[in-house]
Design a protein around this motif. Sequence first.
Motif, PDB file in Angstrom:
ATOM      1  N   ALA A  84      36.106   6.609  27.142  1.00 54.07           N
ATOM      2  CA  ALA A  84      37.007   7.168  28.162  1.00 54.07           C
ATOM      3  C   ALA A  84      38.366   7.532  27.555  1.00 54.07           C
ATOM      4  CB  ALA A  84      37.175   6.183  29.312  1.00 54.07           C
ATOM      5  N   LYS A  85      38.804   6.721  26.573  1.00 55.58           N
ATOM      6  CA  LYS A  85      40.116   6.966  25.958  1.00 55.58           C
ATOM      7  C   LYS A  85      40.027   7.856  24.711  1.00 55.58           C
ATOM      8  CE  LYS A  85      41.966   2.488  27.443  1.00 55.58           C
ATOM      9  NZ  LYS A  85      42.098   1.090  27.005  1.00 55.58           N
ATOM     10  N   GLY A  86      38.819   8.270  24.333  1.00 56.55           N
ATOM     11  CA  GLY A  86      38.647   9.143  23.169  1.00 56.55           C
ATOM     12  C   GLY A  86      39.011   8.474  21.844  1.00 56.55           C
ATOM     13  N   LEU A  87      38.606   7.212  21.688  1.00 57.44           N
ATOM     14  CA  LEU A  87      38.994   6.453  20.485  1.00 57.44           C
ATOM     15  C   LEU A  87      37.958   6.517  19.355  1.00 57.44           C
ATOM     16  CD1 LEU A  87      40.382   3.184  22.182  1.00 57.44           C
ATOM     17  CD2 LEU A  87      41.672   5.162  21.343  1.00 57.44           C
ATOM     18  N   GLN A  88      37.054   7.498  19.409  1.00 62.14           N
ATOM     19  CA  GLN A  88      35.944   7.537  18.437  1.00 62.14           C
ATOM     20  C   GLN A  88      36.408   7.563  16.986  1.00 62.14           C
ATOM     21  OE1 GLN A  88      36.086   9.213  21.287  1.00 62.14           O
ATOM     22  NE2 GLN A  88      34.089   9.408  22.242  1.00 62.14           N
ATOM     23  N   ASN A  89      37.589   8.112  16.718  1.00 60.27           N
ATOM     24  CA  ASN A  89      38.066   8.179  15.334  1.00 60.27           C
ATOM     25  C   ASN A  89      39.128   7.131  14.997  1.00 60.27           C
ATOM     26  OD1 ASN A  89      36.459  10.318  14.265  1.00 60.27           O
ATOM     27  ND2 ASN A  89      37.598  11.693  15.629  1.00 60.27           N
ATOM     28  N   ASP A  90      39.396   6.279  15.970  1.00 64.15           N
ATOM     29  CA  ASP A  90      40.309   5.157  15.743  1.00 64.15           C
ATOM     30  C   ASP A  90      39.692   4.239  14.670  1.00 64.15           C
ATOM     31  OD1 ASP A  90      42.495   3.303  17.268  1.00 64.15           O
ATOM     32  OD2 ASP A  90      40.746   2.108  16.667  1.00 64.15           O
ATOM     33  N   PRO A  91      40.502   3.692  13.735  1.00 68.76           N
ATOM     34  CA  PRO A  91      39.918   2.893  12.641  1.00 68.76           C
ATOM     35  C   PRO A  91      39.010   1.746  13.106  1.00 68.76           C
ATOM     36  CG  PRO A  91      42.260   3.267  12.276  1.00 68.76           C
ATOM     37  CD  PRO A  91      41.953   3.841  13.621  1.00 68.76           C
ATOM     38  N   TYR A  92      39.354   1.120  14.240  1.00 71.29           N
ATOM     39  CA  TYR A  92      38.518   0.020  14.748  1.00 71.29           C
ATOM     40  C   TYR A  92      37.137   0.533  15.157  1.00 71.29           C
ATOM     41  CZ  TYR A  92      37.071  -3.955  17.699  1.00 71.29           C
ATOM     42  OH  TYR A  92      36.387  -5.012  18.253  1.00 71.29           O
ATOM     43  N   TRP A  93      37.104   1.725  15.773  1.00 78.74           N
ATOM     44  CA  TRP A  93      35.872   2.237  16.385  1.00 78.74           C
ATOM     45  C   TRP A  93      35.047   3.147  15.484  1.00 78.74           C
ATOM     46  CZ3 TRP A  93      33.953   0.190  20.649  1.00 78.74           C
ATOM     47  CH2 TRP A  93      34.817  -0.509  21.501  1.00 78.74           C
ATOM     48  N   LYS A  94      35.697   3.786  14.502  1.00 79.17           N
ATOM     49  CA  LYS A  94      35.016   4.817  13.707  1.00 79.17           C
ATOM     50  C   LYS A  94      33.706   4.343  13.051  1.00 79.17           C
ATOM     51  CE  LYS A  94      36.064   8.398  10.255  1.00 79.17           C
ATOM     52  NZ  LYS A  94      35.165   9.368  10.871  1.00 79.17           N
ATOM     53  N   PRO A  95      33.704   3.159  12.404  1.00 75.05           N
ATOM     54  CA  PRO A  95      32.442   2.732  11.761  1.00 75.05           C
ATOM     55  C   PRO A  95      31.300   2.566  12.765  1.00 75.05           C
ATOM     56  CG  PRO A  95      34.277   1.278  11.143  1.00 75.05           C
ATOM     57  CD  PRO A  95      34.784   2.167  12.236  1.00 75.05           C
ATOM     58  N   PHE A  96      31.656   2.277  14.001  1.00 79.82           N
ATOM     59  CA  PHE A  96      30.637   2.130  15.044  1.00 79.82           C
ATOM     60  C   PHE A  96      30.136   3.501  15.513  1.00 79.82           C
ATOM     61  CE2 PHE A  96      29.763   2.059  19.643  1.00 79.82           C
ATOM     62  CZ  PHE A  96      28.618   1.274  19.633  1.00 79.82           C
ATOM     63  N   PHE A  97      31.068   4.369  15.928  1.00 81.93           N
ATOM     64  CA  PHE A  97      30.659   5.673  16.471  1.00 81.93           C
ATOM     65  C   PHE A  97      30.009   6.563  15.419  1.00 81.93           C
ATOM     66  CE2 PHE A  97      33.515   4.522  19.983  1.00 81.93           C
ATOM     67  CZ  PHE A  97      32.738   4.906  21.064  1.00 81.93           C
ATOM     68  N   ASP A  98      30.477   6.466  14.166  1.00 82.79           N
ATOM     69  CA  ASP A  98      29.887   7.287  13.103  1.00 82.79           C
ATOM     70  C   ASP A  98      28.404   6.996  12.922  1.00 82.79           C
ATOM     71  OD1 ASP A  98      32.182   8.646  12.678  1.00 82.79           O
ATOM     72  OD2 ASP A  98      32.668   7.772  10.723  1.00 82.79           O
ATOM     73  N   GLY A  99      28.015   5.766  13.233  1.00 80.87           N
ATOM     74  CA  GLY A  99      26.605   5.383  13.106  1.00 80.87           C
ATOM     75  C   GLY A  99      25.682   6.224  13.971  1.00 80.87           C
ATOM     76  N   PHE A 100      26.231   6.839  15.010  1.00 85.19           N
ATOM     77  CA  PHE A 100      25.386   7.580  15.949  1.00 85.19           C
ATOM     78  C   PHE A 100      25.084   9.014  15.522  1.00 85.19           C
ATOM     79  CE2 PHE A 100      26.480   3.918  18.318  1.00 85.19           C
ATOM     80  CZ  PHE A 100      25.380   3.703  19.133  1.00 85.19           C
ATOM     81  N   LYS A 101      25.766   9.474  14.455  1.00 78.77           N
ATOM     82  CA  LYS A 101      25.557  10.872  14.058  1.00 78.77           C
ATOM     83  C   LYS A 101      24.096  11.141  13.692  1.00 78.77           C
ATOM     84  CE  LYS A 101      30.339  11.717  12.790  1.00 78.77           C
ATOM     85  NZ  LYS A 101      31.351  11.703  11.724  1.00 78.77           N
ATOM     86  N   SER A 102      23.478  10.203  12.978  1.00 74.87           N
ATOM     87  CA  SER A 102      22.063  10.382  12.604  1.00 74.87           C
ATOM     88  C   SER A 102      21.167  10.371  13.836  1.00 74.87           C
ATOM     89  CB  SER A 102      21.610   9.262  11.663  1.00 74.87           C
ATOM     90  OG  SER A 102      22.313   9.365  10.464  1.00 74.87           O
TER      91      SER A 102
ATOM     92  N   LEU B 291      26.375   7.108  24.522  1.00 78.11           N
ATOM     93  CA  LEU B 291      26.443   7.079  23.057  1.00 78.11           C
ATOM     94  C   LEU B 291      25.447   8.053  22.438  1.00 78.11           C
ATOM     95  CD1 LEU B 291      26.740   3.223  22.441  1.00 78.11           C
ATOM     96  CD2 LEU B 291      28.442   4.956  21.798  1.00 78.11           C
ATOM     97  N   LEU B 292      24.248   8.109  23.003  1.00 80.66           N
ATOM     98  CA  LEU B 292      23.190   8.932  22.410  1.00 80.66           C
ATOM     99  C   LEU B 292      23.365  10.404  22.753  1.00 80.66           C
ATOM    100  CD1 LEU B 292      20.182   6.496  22.965  1.00 80.66           C
ATOM    101  CD2 LEU B 292      21.404   6.960  20.834  1.00 80.66           C
ATOM    102  N   TRP B 293      23.898  10.687  23.947  1.00 81.47           N
ATOM    103  CA  TRP B 293      24.174  12.080  24.342  1.00 81.47           C
ATOM    104  C   TRP B 293      25.610  12.158  24.846  1.00 81.47           C
ATOM    105  CZ3 TRP B 293      19.514   9.687  25.603  1.00 81.47           C
ATOM    106  CH2 TRP B 293      18.356  10.258  25.044  1.00 81.47           C
ATOM    107  N   PRO B 294      26.572  12.282  23.926  1.00 80.15           N
ATOM    108  CA  PRO B 294      27.970  12.354  24.359  1.00 80.15           C
ATOM    109  C   PRO B 294      28.186  13.516  25.340  1.00 80.15           C
ATOM    110  CG  PRO B 294      27.835  12.064  21.980  1.00 80.15           C
ATOM    111  CD  PRO B 294      26.433  12.308  22.465  1.00 80.15           C
ATOM    112  N   ASP B 295      27.408  14.592  25.181  1.00 81.16           N
ATOM    113  CA  ASP B 295      27.465  15.701  26.127  1.00 81.16           C
ATOM    114  C   ASP B 295      26.368  15.482  27.179  1.00 81.16           C
ATOM    115  OD1 ASP B 295      27.402  18.039  27.531  1.00 81.16           O
ATOM    116  OD2 ASP B 295      27.136  19.350  25.787  1.00 81.16           O
ATOM    117  N   ALA B 296      26.797  15.044  28.376  1.00 82.54           N
ATOM    118  CA  ALA B 296      25.834  14.677  29.427  1.00 82.54           C
ATOM    119  C   ALA B 296      24.909  15.841  29.783  1.00 82.54           C
ATOM    120  CB  ALA B 296      26.565  14.182  30.671  1.00 82.54           C
TER     121      ALA B 296
END
Lengths: 114, 290
Positions: free
Chosen positions: B21-39, B133-138
């Motif tokens: 909701a806050k768009g924190l996907q590239n925040d250092p705390y969150w990035k290693p988590f969200f990046d995992g979903f690219k594959s 997480l799996l479909w960021p674009d609903a």
Amino acid sequence: MSSPHQIPGTTIFNGAEAQKGLALNKMCFSFNSAENRAEFVRNPEAYCTKFGLTPEQKAAVRAKNVLAMIEAGGNVYYLAKLAGIYGLNVQDIGAQQTGMSVDAFKEKLQAAGR
Amino acid sequence: MATIIGGIATTHVPAIGNAIAKGLQNDPYWKPFFDGFKSAHTWLETNRPDVVVVVYNDHGLNFFLDKIPTFAVGAADQYQHADEGWGLPVSAPFPGDAEFSWHIIEQLVGNEFDVTSCQEMLVDHAFTIPLALLWPDAAKRPTKIIPVEINTVQHPLPTPARCLKFGQTIGRAIESYAPDLKVLVVGTGGLSHQLDGERAGFINKDFDLFCLEQLVKTPEALTRYTIPQLVELAGSQGVELLNWIAMRGALTGRVSKVHSNYHIPISNTASALLVLDNHPAKQTELRKAG
């Protein structure tokens, strides 16, 4: 309903716990509604009475003491809704239950990954 | 006939909803988590499921302790999210597939899994966050989603062995459905974490990594644990692993790992993602023919 397998610092939320904690958990379940959260904030004591909390449960809620709430049959998924009213997240309640500062608790979590 | 193209398991921590909701996907705390979903996104773009079956646990939104089913299956054409009490934004409604749901329910009960059928069912963050997480674009999300709920709150909980069989029965139910649909099975929650008690903050990296490995080829290895053993090894809420085990059970073909990610911590939780390909014999033939 007893749990023979004892794990330190852990309560298995079994039938006996659920029976003991029904009133407290039912009150926390009501906090899914914003209207109910507001009613609690206006008068916590009256709201606890309305849900028939035991004196032990009321004292735990009054003290915002999570371990005491668990001892009184509270389940953390429901208690988290009460904690949310006070602006406390799961790191805050983790710190409270383990007697650590929130920073120290967060560091403990970070350390688990190393 | 419907085919199961694969399975994905992911953590469903509520804080993820706030981070999105806050768009924190590239925040250092969150990035290693969200990046995992690219594959996972790449795999989903390639494989494009028509239907998603989501195996999750309710956290006191739809079910209260007055009545707790061990296994419940949604049987509606639409599912609502709602205020969960801890400040998460409420998601838009999710489309279901009541006809497919009833087929699964009939097959489950016919095979001795006496599930609770739910024509009305609120879905909580354990259902909404994995989809986000799996479909960021609903708009790109499959248009049919079926919720399957396992009790991981009120003990006694179903054993890991029972959950694997539950998943296997769901898998056979899906594969016996006549329409040609590509089905993805998702399991949510975990991995190790504990929110309550003096042991709050418990995380068990070794056990999590063991589970991630076993789930690919030998999920039976996880069925030897009792629930108290699972609580001890994975934490009170780490028992959500049961949803992962059920998901894996539904993959009845030849299973291979596409991708996994493991990151500590997200909130109080060891977060993980596992993407599995399922190759049923029938599907391989169809792909060749197509």
